[in-house]
Design a protein around this motif. Structure first.
Motif, PDB file in Angstrom:
ATOM      1  N   VAL A 485       7.378  30.039  62.346  1.00 32.84           N
ATOM      2  CA  VAL A 485       7.562  30.634  61.027  1.00 32.84           C
ATOM      3  C   VAL A 485       8.166  29.627  60.058  1.00 32.84           C
ATOM      4  N   ARG A 486       9.164  28.894  60.486  1.00 40.28           N
ATOM      5  CA  ARG A 486       9.794  27.940  59.574  1.00 40.28           C
ATOM      6  C   ARG A 486       8.798  26.870  59.129  1.00 40.28           C
ATOM      7  N   ALA A 487       7.983  26.402  60.058  1.00 40.60           N
ATOM      8  CA  ALA A 487       6.962  25.418  59.691  1.00 40.60           C
ATOM      9  C   ALA A 487       5.984  26.016  58.680  1.00 40.60           C
ATOM     10  N   ALA A 488       5.642  27.298  58.848  1.00 41.50           N
ATOM     11  CA  ALA A 488       4.740  27.962  57.906  1.00 41.50           C
ATOM     12  C   ALA A 488       5.346  28.010  56.512  1.00 41.50           C
ATOM     13  N   ALA A 514       7.819  34.905  51.667  1.00 39.70           N
ATOM     14  CA  ALA A 514       8.672  36.046  52.022  1.00 39.70           C
ATOM     15  C   ALA A 514       8.001  36.924  53.068  1.00 39.70           C
ATOM     16  N   LEU A 515       6.703  37.147  52.918  1.00 39.79           N
ATOM     17  CA  LEU A 515       6.006  38.012  53.866  1.00 39.79           C
ATOM     18  C   LEU A 515       5.968  37.384  55.261  1.00 39.79           C
ATOM     19  N   LEU A 516       5.637  36.094  55.344  1.00 37.37           N
ATOM     20  CA  LEU A 516       5.563  35.434  56.643  1.00 37.37           C
ATOM     21  C   LEU A 516       6.927  35.336  57.308  1.00 37.37           C
ATOM     22  N   SER A 517       7.987  35.339  56.505  1.00 42.80           N
ATOM     23  CA  SER A 517       9.329  35.230  57.075  1.00 42.80           C
ATOM     24  C   SER A 517       9.711  36.471  57.869  1.00 42.80           C
ATOM     25  N   ASP A 518       8.955  37.569  57.742  1.00 41.31           N
ATOM     26  CA  ASP A 518       9.244  38.785  58.510  1.00 41.31           C
ATOM     27  C   ASP A 518       9.225  38.526  60.010  1.00 41.31           C
ATOM     28  N   GLN A 519       8.577  37.439  60.429  1.00 40.40           N
ATOM     29  CA  GLN A 519       8.477  37.154  61.854  1.00 40.40           C
ATOM     30  C   GLN A 519       9.727  36.485  62.426  1.00 40.40           C
ATOM     31  N   ASP A 520      10.676  36.115  61.578  1.00 47.58           N
ATOM     32  CA  ASP A 520      11.858  35.397  62.067  1.00 47.58           C
ATOM     33  C   ASP A 520      13.094  35.893  61.318  1.00 47.58           C
ATOM     34  N   ARG A 524      13.833  35.176  57.426  1.00 47.68           N
ATOM     35  CA  ARG A 524      13.689  36.388  56.616  1.00 47.68           C
ATOM     36  C   ARG A 524      14.902  36.591  55.715  1.00 47.68           C
ATOM     37  N   ARG A 525      16.098  36.420  56.263  1.00 49.13           N
ATOM     38  CA  ARG A 525      17.304  36.589  55.438  1.00 49.13           C
ATOM     39  C   ARG A 525      17.316  35.594  54.280  1.00 49.13           C
ATOM     40  N   GLU A 526      16.943  34.344  54.578  1.00 49.94           N
ATOM     41  CA  GLU A 526      16.910  33.331  53.526  1.00 49.94           C
ATOM     42  C   GLU A 526      15.895  33.686  52.447  1.00 49.94           C
ATOM     43  N   ALA A 527      14.697  34.110  52.876  1.00 45.50           N
ATOM     44  CA  ALA A 527      13.630  34.401  51.917  1.00 45.50           C
ATOM     45  C   ALA A 527      13.994  35.569  51.018  1.00 45.50           C
TER      46      ALA A 527
END
Length: 957
Positions: A485-488, A514-520, A524-527
């Protein structure tokens, strides 16, 4: 005759009789005709041996193309070995030489009968041919038997007339050597390999194609690899290579045009085998078939195509295909198309062609197919074997074929076409777009190792900003799907840095992050921290899609009501949206609408979102939109659809499903790669609810959750596994799963029960384990959060569990409130569970009459829904109360749900599916689903039967 030639008895008898006639003083001219390889020379040698044994002197000659320029070369070959004729030299006058040679032969025959054997007379020089024709007119008065062999094979370039075309049939006895039958060929194979199994023998027979030359050559090659080694499909596996040499010689005798056509046919067939034609998918709702049209015969179609590709005469090509089929070299396939009798024969035909020539032939075939209007995917399949052409039409056909394959759900075919398209000379911008498409499809078709480098390469190529964003979204989606996720997010941020002057694209990229950050959890908190701060300071920087994500975030955090969330989202949906960002807005709104029990609206939003997607491009919302469809089906308790969507085997129409470890339901038992998905979680719940416990256990066992990457989908699966464990009686294991789900959800700031109601599930476990206080605390907390969101489904479910934990009069009041609320909810399964809880509380309180009514209603609704587990629990409760459940209607009009009845009535009134969807503000797919269910319950197959069935039900009231 002594030669053991198979199926040549008739020729043997003819030659034996004519030899006896020659011994008696009466001559004859016999012509043995046959295709190349059918044994003309062997038959002639056998005739010579037989004649010699009967006392005839034998004169032999074998004609060859090298002697055609030498007058009387064939006759001189005949008479040369005879001492009396050793010094013969024809004079300058052909007629005089012919007469002199004839006189000499006649004087030689006066001593004893003679057999004149001339092989391959079609290759003889003209003077010798004229001499032989004249001999046919005179030989009947001499003890001379003339036997000549002549090739009689249909070629595309017409051959000169045969030797005897100017002779009366009474002067010549002509016999044509037919190809070997399968029976005779099989006997030859078994003679060489006595222990060969039948299928191996049949393979050899097909590869021999009825041609003794080819069959003997093949058997010679196979002596080094006898059965059970399979008959190979390629000549590379043959040694010493007698078979391909024989095929090559056969082609050389046919002439250049025939050889070109034969090889082009092999290339066409090879392309079809390498990339079979896709089978058309049956239409889910068959209509009246269109009027039948007369299609061209397969042979005529193939002939026209080959003629166009090679420049040959179409009529002659059709004749050649017919002749080769009669000879056995070709055999019609199931569709009637002429094909080589065996793949080995086809490979041998192609083996004499250089690779460049094969590729050129396939390009020519593809162009011919395009000219005559063949389907684009058929043309593209031929292009797969051709080399880069640099022709505009080639790239156009391949891209059109990609679109067709994607539309028909054949991503593997689309990948092959795109790989071929990238072999063409392309400008960088077009190469970038094709690489993005190819990488997306490779990743989606489980070839992620190939897909990621393609997408990374595309991102490095120069392109328009919008195309760069598409590529970044695809690469980000692929990386997030692999748990990176972070790489994405870093890929998207790097892309954002190059979008100066394109604020709408910047917003799209930030929304995707923001949407892709839902996986981590961490990302996610950062986004969402950045998204919240930016929206507070400068709302225009996040746009409508970012605002929608914040609405969803507030909903999951327990900080918004369903009414407020939907009001805000409906406003955002009216604002203009960047096309690349619109799927984010629609998907987010659909998810919240599903939580808000606006299921039809949610389904409509999903359809809009999917309609705006390009299926060949990876996009973060593709998976999200399909997940919402699964959530909608789960909310409705549509287990059949859930299991179909998740490709889990079901047994429709079964009254019960075995619940034992020996259950015959099948499912994959190999460990799954990666973590579980939302689809897996829904499949697990559906299997539990429909009574497929053994299959559910196998599905749960496929995943080792200890090593699964963190994601909301893992949390959803933990909840589903907890339900399975609870139904299996493993209350402690179930509680562990529910609490772990809750811990993970809380760490993601997901507090509301709209996603996973883990508190109510954990409360049931606490209650079963004898901890009512903890159970009540969990249920009350869920009720508090549910009242914030304030929808019948969430509040009704929380009330039901709290009622069960509380018990007594207060518990019954809570259960009554739960049932009343859930009657206005689309969640039938939740209503059934509430009726069941109310019935038990009524029974405990001594009101058995009302208890039985509540439990019967629960059982009947469960049966209509297909909820086997809930139905079983209701029936157990009924039996425990001393009552029997009345039978319920699960067919006929009484079994229709309210939605099914309303849609069926509109359809009976003549409304189309689209009109019904517009009228009821629902998705067309919803209409189709309800109609399919209604047809099944009513026992009808056609729309036109609805009116009569519904009318009969009204009149019967």
């Amino acid at each position: 005759m002594t030669g053991p030639l198979r199926e040549r008895e008739e020729a043997h008898a003819l030659l034996a009789a004519e030899a006896e006639r020659a011994r008696a003083g009466g001559g004859r001219f016999v012509l043995l005709r046959g295709a190349t390889g059918t044994g003309r020379s062997a038959m002639l040698e056998a005739a010579a041996a037989h004649a010699a044994g009967r006392g005839l002197r034998v004169l032999r000659a074998r004609c060859s193309p090298e002697d055609t320029a030498v007058p009387f070369a064939a006759v001189l070959h005949l008479l040369g070995p005879v001492p009396e004729f050793a010094d013969l030299t024809p004079g300058l006058d052909d007629r005089g030489s012919a007469a002199r040679l004839w006189r000499l032969l006649r004087s030689y025959a006066a001593r004893s009968p003679v057999l004149v054997a001339v092989d391959d007379v079609h290759l003889a020089d003209e003077a010798s041919r004229r001499w032989l024709v004249e001999a046919a007119r005179r030989v009947d008065r001499l003890p001379v038997l003339v036997v000549a062999t002549e090739r009689s094979q249909y070629d595309i370039d017409p051959r000169p007339a045969g030797l005897t075309h100017a002779l009366s049939p009474s002067l010549v006895r002509t016999h044509t050597l037919a190809p070997l039958t399968d029976t005779a060929a099989g006997a030859l194979v078994r003679a060489a390999f006595p222990t060969a199994p039948d299928d191996w023998t049949a393979d050899c027979v097909h590869a021999g194609a009825g041609n003794p030359l080819l069959l003997h050559a093949l058997l010679d090659d196979l002596r080094g690899t006898p059965p059970p080694s399979p008959v190979p499909d390629t000549c590379a596996a043959l040694y010493p290579g007698a078979y391909p040499a024989a095929v090559s010689w056969w082609l050389d005798t046919t002439g250049p045009t025939t050889a070109e056509t034969a090889r082009t046919l092999a290339a066409l067939e090879q392309a079809d085998d390498a990339h079979p034609r896709p089978r058309p998918r049956p239409h889910p709702h068959p209509r009246t078939p269109p009027p039948r049209t007369v299609a061209p015969a397969p042979l005529a179609t193939t002939a026209a195509l080959l003629a166009d590709a090679t420049g040959a005469d179409p009529a002659r090509v059709a004749g050649w295909l017919t002749a080769m089929t009669r000879l056995g070299m070709l055999r019609a396939d199931a569709e009637g198309r002429p094909r080589y009798a065996h793949p080995l024969l086809r490979d041998a035909v192609l083996s004499g062609w250089p690779g460049a020539r094969r590729r050129a032939a396939q390009l020519a075939v593809a162009e011919a197919m395009l000219r005559r209007g063949d389907r684009v995917d058929a043309v593209a399949r031929q292009l797969l074997g051709s080399g880069p052409a640099g022709l505009p039409w080639v790239l156009r056909v391949l891209r059109d074929a990609v679109a067709v394959a994607v539309h028909q759900g054949r991503p593997d075919d689309a990948v092959v076409y795109l790989r071929r398209a990238l072999a063409e000379p392309l400008p960088d911008d077009l190469r970038q777009r094709l690489l993005t498409e190819l990488g997306s499809l490779e990743y989606a078709s489980a070839d992620a190792p190939a897909g990621l480098p393609r997408l990374a390469e595309a991102l490095d190529l120069p392109a328009e900003p919008r195309d760069r964003v598409r590529t970044a979204l695809a690469l980000g989606t692929a990386l997030a799907g692999r748990g990176e996720v972070r790489a994405a997010v870093e890929v998207l941020r790097a892309t954002e840095a190059g979008l100066t002057g394109h604020p709408e694209l910047v917003r799209t990229v930030r929304t995707a992050s923001a949407l892709l950050s839902d996986q981590d959890q961490t990302v996610r908190r950062e986004a969402y921290r950045w998204l919240t701060d930016t929206a507070r300071r400068s709302p225009e920087l996040v746009g409508a899609t970012g605002q929608a994500l914040l609405v969803r975030y507030a909903a999951t955090a327990g900080a918004s009501s369903a009414k407020a969330a939907m009001t805000r989202l409906r406003t955002l949906l009216t604002e203009p949206a960047e096309p690349l960002a619109e799927p984010f807005l629609l998907g987010t709104a659909a998810a919240v609408a599903q939580w808000a029990d606006e299921l039809d609206e949610a389904e409509g939003l999903v359809e809009r979102g999917l309609a705006g997607q390009r299926p060949s491009l990876l996009h973060p919302m593709q998976r999200a939109l399909r997940d919402v469809l699964l959530d909608i089906a789960a909310a409705r308790g549509d287990y059949t659809r859930l299991l179909a969507e998740t490709e889990t085997e079901t047994e429709t129409g079964a009254e019960t499903v075995p619940d034992t470890d020996t259950d015959t339901d099948t499912d994959a038992e190999t460990p799954a790669a990666g973590g579980p998905t939302n689809a897996d979680a829904h499949a697990l719940l559906a299997l539990v609810e429909t009574g497929r416990a053994a299959q559910a256990r196998r599905l749960a066992a496929r995943f080792d959750l200890r090593g699964a990457p963190d994601s909301w989908e893992l949390n959803r699966f933990l909840y589903a596994r907890g339900i399975l464990r609870l139904s299996d009686g493993d209350t402690t294991g179930a509680l562990h799963d529910f609490l772990e789900c809750g811990r993970r959800q809380s760490a993601r700031a997901v507090l509301s029960p709209v996603v996973t109601p883990w508190r109510s599930a954990a409360a049931r476990c606490r209650l079963a384990l004898g901890s009512p206080r903890e159970a009540i605390a969990l249920a009350e907390e869920e009720l508090r959060l549910a009242r914030v969101w304030d929808t019948p489904r969430t509040v009704g479910r929380a009330l039901r569990v709290l009622a069960r934990a509380t018990g007594g009069r207060r518990g019954l009041e809570l259960a009554e409130e739960s049932v009343a609320l859930l009657r206005d909810s689309p969640a039938d399964a939740e209503l059934i569970a509430a009726l069941l809880t109310r019935g038990r509380l009524l029974s405990t309180g001594g009101d058995r009459s009302r208890a039985r009514d509540s439990l019967r209603e629960a059982a009947e609704r469960a049966e209509r829904l297909g909820a086997v587990r809930l139905r079983s629990r209701a029936e157990e409760a009924l039996r425990a109360g001393g009552a029997r459940r009345t039978s319920t209607a699960h067919t006929g009009t009484a079994s229709l749900t309210g939605s099914e009845r309303r849609i069926a009535e509109l359809a009976a009134a003549g409304r189309t599916n689209t009109e019904i969807a517009d009228l009821l503000h629902i998705a067309r797919r919803t209409v189709e689903t309800h109609l399919t269910s209604a047809y099944r319950k009513l026992g009808i197959r056609r729309r036109g039967e609805l009116g009569e069935v519904l009318k009969g039900e009204t009149e019967g009231r």
